[in-house]
Design an enzyme around this catalytic site. Structure first.
Site, PDB file in Angstrom:
ATOM      1  N   ASP A 218      -7.917   4.514  -3.534  1.00 28.22           N
ATOM      2  CA  ASP A 218      -9.052   4.822  -2.658  1.00 28.22           C
ATOM      3  C   ASP A 218     -10.094   5.675  -3.385  1.00 28.22           C
ATOM      4  O   ASP A 218     -10.331   6.843  -3.054  1.00 28.22           O
ATOM      5  CB  ASP A 218      -8.552   5.541  -1.401  1.00 28.22           C
ATOM      6  CG  ASP A 218      -7.609   4.668  -0.586  1.00 28.22           C
ATOM      7  OD1 ASP A 218      -7.689   3.433  -0.713  1.00 28.22           O
ATOM      8  OD2 ASP A 218      -6.786   5.214   0.160  1.00 28.22           O
TER       9      ASP A 218
ATOM     10  N   GLU B   7       3.394   5.112  -3.629  1.00 30.21           N
ATOM     11  CA  GLU B   7       3.671   6.213  -4.567  1.00 30.21           C
ATOM     12  C   GLU B   7       5.082   6.831  -4.418  1.00 30.21           C
ATOM     13  O   GLU B   7       5.631   7.215  -5.458  1.00 30.21           O
ATOM     14  CB  GLU B   7       2.606   7.309  -4.414  1.00 30.21           C
ATOM     15  CG  GLU B   7       1.221   6.897  -4.819  1.00 30.21           C
ATOM     16  CD  GLU B   7       0.500   6.059  -3.760  1.00 30.21           C
ATOM     17  OE1 GLU B   7      -0.466   5.356  -4.108  1.00 30.21           O
ATOM     18  OE2 GLU B   7       0.921   6.101  -2.589  1.00 30.21           O
TER      19      GLU B   7
ATOM     20  N   ASP C  69       0.836  -1.207   0.000  1.00 22.96           N
ATOM     21  CA  ASP C  69       0.000   0.000   0.000  1.00 22.96           C
ATOM     22  C   ASP C  69       0.869   1.254   0.000  1.00 22.96           C
ATOM     23  O   ASP C  69       2.041   1.230   0.390  1.00 22.96           O
ATOM     24  CB  ASP C  69      -0.900  -0.021   1.240  1.00 22.96           C
ATOM     25  CG  ASP C  69      -2.215   0.704   1.017  1.00 22.96           C
ATOM     26  OD1 ASP C  69      -2.294   1.529   0.087  1.00 22.96           O
ATOM     27  OD2 ASP C  69      -3.170   0.450   1.773  1.00 22.96           O
TER      28      ASP C  69
END
Length: 954
Positions: free
Chosen positions: A630, A556, A553
């Site tokens: 998300d 980035e 998760d």
């Protein structure tokens, strides 16, 4: 005097010609061309490297020599093929068996042609290159820009996964950076039979190299009273102690944690009503591009027309949405924005870009902030599949995912205890709902120990027993592992001692959202040593438990939400390779390498599976899938996932998924579920919520990975609706169908490796010569046979479907025959998604199973859709190891001759441990004259098969 000057110039040219290097130099794998450099920032050297008959690596630099840095995305060891070099007078020509490439001696402009002499791609006349010096942290580099010509009928696809619901990028622009819900991959596929891979890791732009501007930098702004200087902002709150405020706004720039402070001080955003209104006056005629950045609810009216119908995003995770408008010079146009912030902190912004210059409009433009040199790869192919094959030749094959990954995954934000996750999986088994994978999300560790890789003993008393219990229920378990570490953990200190932590967040005492807030940061995945340590920590703490897959998760990396770009770079650097300005976009790729190589080093025969929220070119080689982050729980967000998934597939990375139902939930749905839990009554909002999830599950069943995840309300089928409800029944139908299609699905997985296949396919891939499909983003092929047409409007009972020409079609549910090349409005009842099968398709259907390896497919139903010749090759292997890399797999070919009406089952090729030696096929022909619906137990011709070829008349 004039003649003397001419003579001096001529003498200088002769001296230069005598002293200059040869105009080109052939190398081991290509050619280097030296150009006359009029300015220090002009290209001085152009290099072509031949990496295949249809693969050319182009480099350019204003320096005397090329920098020696190696590519992060292109695999080493690619071998050249035979080629020739010729000096044609005004250019240098390089030729392979499939391409002719010419480089102008005067300006370095490059043209790619096929062997018939047709131009495939050409740089803009003059070369189209620019190099602007940039210095970051003491390192020199260049902001680079390349402009290519583009014919009017060209179309571009790829660029990763973005949320503005754009599909064909011709005439559009996209900023390429990584963020939650945004995955940037610098690769495009053109309908002109080529692809272009832009080898840059910094912030980049495609289509328009300019940055969006604030409104007052472009327009003359007038308030609602007509006075120049700004728009009228009206701020109203439900708070009793907050008076209505009106003020002038010269820009709408409240987009990050710094600029949001420009809102009225102490303005209570939750439940507020904000209006911006006035007029804008454009300086020039033309098409203006707007970029809306929003959290909460927003509508935009321009020239008294609703140009942005209501959209919503949760307060902490804003979204961007783009729209355009034709404006006339000097004409005042009314602008009205209605914004309802929806949280303690909400973000908002509206920026604009002036019309693009005529010689750049609709062209292919690339720009990157910082590179040592310019690098791009040209890929030629007769089809889009060939182009993606070339891309994977450059960036790496996509391993076959474990077979269980093709089944259903259940996830939740989050299972808070060991009992919750086990009881949920048991409920699936008790209800006979097929499932393969259950996911343990973040915060399974002690609250103050993020990055410890330890379990909170009060909630997870026996992690090994938990995983063993999941396996005993024939499930797999994936766990969330972040590259994030609290500064108080020993794991953080292990990285920090070696200089492998990004320290800015700790230095600035940035606290996260957990409990009182804890200080931590992310490790530097660009360091080989740090990557090894990251895996070693996972291997020591998680791997012995028997965990099956890894969820990476916030890759980035997302160290802090809603920051400006400069601070994002400060937080995520410097890296071991250089500044975060230069290495801004490739963190997820490096992080994936850590896990893939780590697991294969300790368990070389267990298939790796990674899921990551970000990605980059080459991600597929690390057995990694990406999900769309998300996203919100809105119909427009569901629709946007279709184009997002299709463009991600066209970016060469075959495995993609999303949060079915969306992740961030509107309050109205939460409240509706809470009310239902109290009184058992379905109100209007709950009714919509159930339909939204039903339609999303229908769509999700035909994506490469079938996965539900989100915040409350929970996404398990029985939490969405009770048994017997049409939502529940539809979800079960498509979950069972997914498993019945497992022989078809797993064959597609095999093809992604052996044939570099793409599973989720925009129609333009299979019907490239049908111009009607170039902009068609809400239908797609799922493999070679199935055309999927999601429904994304509330209470819709039908939708428009285009049936591509070149083939005819069958309705999946009835077998009705439909002529290709037409658009029809088709039925789409609540419980069914429009689904069609192309003529000539052969679809193998297996038994009804509860998990992927419950039992072998001893009987396979073969649906044969007559009307054209067709073929399909069934692929099988052991499903969990890498023996297929050494030949441990089998194939059975099926071919149908429509003229003779004969199906041929070929001789089985290959073999593997546990392979079925004997099986049965039930052959079900479907034709225009004899329609046949897809059925669980159809009547058909039964054929025994022991591996030898046979023919069956239909």
């Amino acid at each position: 005097m004039r003649n003397r000057k001419k003579l001096l110039n001529l003498l200088a040219l002769l001296i230069f010609a005598a002293c200059a290097e040869p105009p080109y130099q052939q190398t081991e794998d290509g050619v280097v061309i030296t150009l006359y450099q009029r300015h220090k920032t002009d290209a001085q050297r152009i290099r072509l490297r031949v990496l295949g008959d249809e693969l050319i690596h182009v480099s350019a630099t204003p320096e005397d020599e090329f920098s020696g840095d190696s590519s992060l995305i292109v695999i080493p060891g690619l071998r050249t093929v035979p080629y020739t070099i010729a000096d044609t007078g005004d250019s240098i020509a390089l030729s392979t068996a499939r391409l002719d490439v010419s480089v102008s001696k005067s300006d370095g402009g490059i043209t790619f042609k096929d062997k018939a002499g047709r131009v495939i791609l050409a740089e803009k006349q003059g070369g189209g290159k620019s190099f602007t010096p940039i210095e970051v942290e003491g390192t020199m580099g260049y902001s680079i820009r390349q402009l290519f010509d583009s014919p009017d009928d060209e179309a571009f696809y790829g660029l990763g996964q973005h949320q503005a619901d754009e599909f064909n990028y011709k005439g559009k622009s996209e900023e390429l950076f990584q963020y939650n819900t945004k995955v940037s991959v610098p690769f495009v596929v053109s309908n002109k039979n080529y692809g272009l891979l832009w080898d840059s890791y910094s912030l980049s732009r495609f289509g328009d190299s300019r940055e969006y501007k604030q409104l007052n930098q472009v327009f003359t702004l007038y308030d609602k009273g007509g006075q120049p200087g700004g728009l009228t902002g009206t701020y109203e709150s439900q708070a009793l102690d907050w008076p209505r405020m009106v003020r002038r706004e010269d820009s709408l720039h409240f987009e990050n944690i710094k600029t949001v402070r420009n809102l009225p001080e102490n303005f209570p955003l939750k439940g507020a009503d904000v209006t911006y209104e006035g007029t804008i006056e454009a300086p020039h005629d033309g098409t203006y591009q707007f970029n809306l950045y929003y959290a909460g609810y927003v509508k935009v009216y321009l020239n008294d027309e609703l140009v942005v119908p209501q959209r919503w995003r949760t307060s902490w995770n804003p979204n961007s949405y783009k729209f355009t408008s034709e404006l006339g010079a000097g004409k005042k146009v009314p602008l009205r924005i209605e914004w309802k912030p929806d949280g303690g902190r909400s973000y908002f912004g509206l920026r604009v870009q002036t019309p693009q210059e005529a010689d750049e409009l609709d062209k292919q433009v690339w720009w990157s902030e910082m590179n040592k040199k310019m690098d791009y790869y040209f890929i030629y192919g007769d089809s889009m599949d060939e182009i993606i094959k070339g891309y994977r030749t450059l960036t790496g094959k996509s391993p076959i995912m474990p077979k269980w990954a093709m089944g259903f995954w259940q996830s939740r934000e989050r299972y808070k205890t060991q009992d919750e996750i086990l009881s949920t999986l048991q409920e699936f088994r008790d209800r006979k709902i097929p499932i393969d994978n259950i996911v343990l999300d973040w915060n399974h560790w002690p609250e103050d120990a993020w990055g410890s890789h330890e379990f909170d003993e009060s909630r997870f008393p026996d992690p090994k027993a938990m995983v063993d219990s999941i396996h005993a229920m024939h499930g797999k378990m994936m766990i969330s592992v972040w590259p994030k570490f609290y500064a108080s953990t020993e794991h953080y200190r292990e990285f920090d001692r070696e200089g492998w932590m990004y320290r800015q967040a700790v230095k600035d005492s940035i606290r996260d959202w957990v409990g009182p807030g804890y200080v931590g940061s992310f490790y530097d995945a660009y360091s080989p040593g740090a990557r090894k340590l990251f895996w070693n920590q996972i291997h020591e703490h998680y791997y012995p438990l028997g965990i099956d897959a890894w969820w990476m998760d916030a890759s980035e990396p997302n160290i802090l939400d809603c920051t400006d770009m400069d601070y994002r770079k400060a937080l995520s650097g410097p890296t071991a390779l250089g500044s975060s300005t230069e290495y801004f976009n490739t963190y997820a790729l490096m992080n994936a390498e850590a896990i893939y190589n780590g697991q294969r080093s300790v368990a070389p025969d267990k298939r790796v599976f990674l899921l990551t929220r970000s990605g980059f070119a080459g991600l597929q080689r690390y057995s990694t899938a990406t999900w769309s982050g998300d996203i919100a729980t809105r119909w427009e967000d569901m629709k946007a996932q279709i184009s997002a998934g299709l463009n991600f597939a066209m970016s060469g990375i075959p495995y993609w998924t999303m949060d079915i139902g969306g992740f961030c939930v509107e309050d109205r749905y939460v409240n509706a579920q809470l009310e239902y839990d109290k009184n058992g009554k379905e109100n209007a909002d709950l009714r919509e919520w159930r339909e939204l999830n039903t339609r999303w599950y229908q769509f999700g069943a035909f994506t490469p990975l079938f996965r539900a995840h989100g915040q409350f309300p929970y996404r398990e089928p029985w939490h969405i609706a009770p048994e017997g409800h049409p939502a529940y029944q539809s979800i079960l139908y498509y979950t069972h169908l997914r498993y019945r299609l497992m022989p078809y699905l797993y064959t597609l997985a095999g093809q992604t490796y052996f044939d570099d296949y793409t599973i989720m396919r925009p129609l333009v891939m299979d019907f490239q010569h049908d111009r009607e499909v170039e902009n068609l983003s809400d239908q797609f092929m799922f493999g070679p046979a199935l055309m999927v047409c999601p429904v994304y409007e509330y209470q819709a009972q039908n939708r428009e479907v285009y049936f591509p020409k070149g083939t005819n079609w069958y309705d999946f549910y009835t077998g009705r025959y439909i002529q290709g090349g037409q658009q029809l409005r088709v039925d789409a009842p609540y419980d069914r998604i429009p689904l069609y099968i192309r003529e000539g398709a052969i679809i193998p259907v297996g038994p009804d199973i509860q998990y992927s390896d419950e039992k072998p497919a001893e009987t396979i139903v073969l649906y044969v859709y007559r009307g054209q010749d067709g073929s399909f090759t069934l692929y099988e292997d052991e499903g969990a190891n890498y023996n297929y890399e050494k030949g441990g797999y089998s194939t059975i070919s099926f071919s149908y001759d429509d003229t003779r009406g004969i199906l041929t089952i070929g001789e089985r090729a290959g073999g593997f441990d546990g392979m079925l030696e004997d099986r049965k096929f039930v052959i079900v022909p479907v034709s225009k004259e004899r329609p046949q619906a897809f059925e669980d137990e159809p009547q058909g011709k039964k054929v025994g098969y022991n591996g030898t070829a046979q023919t069956i008349p239909l």
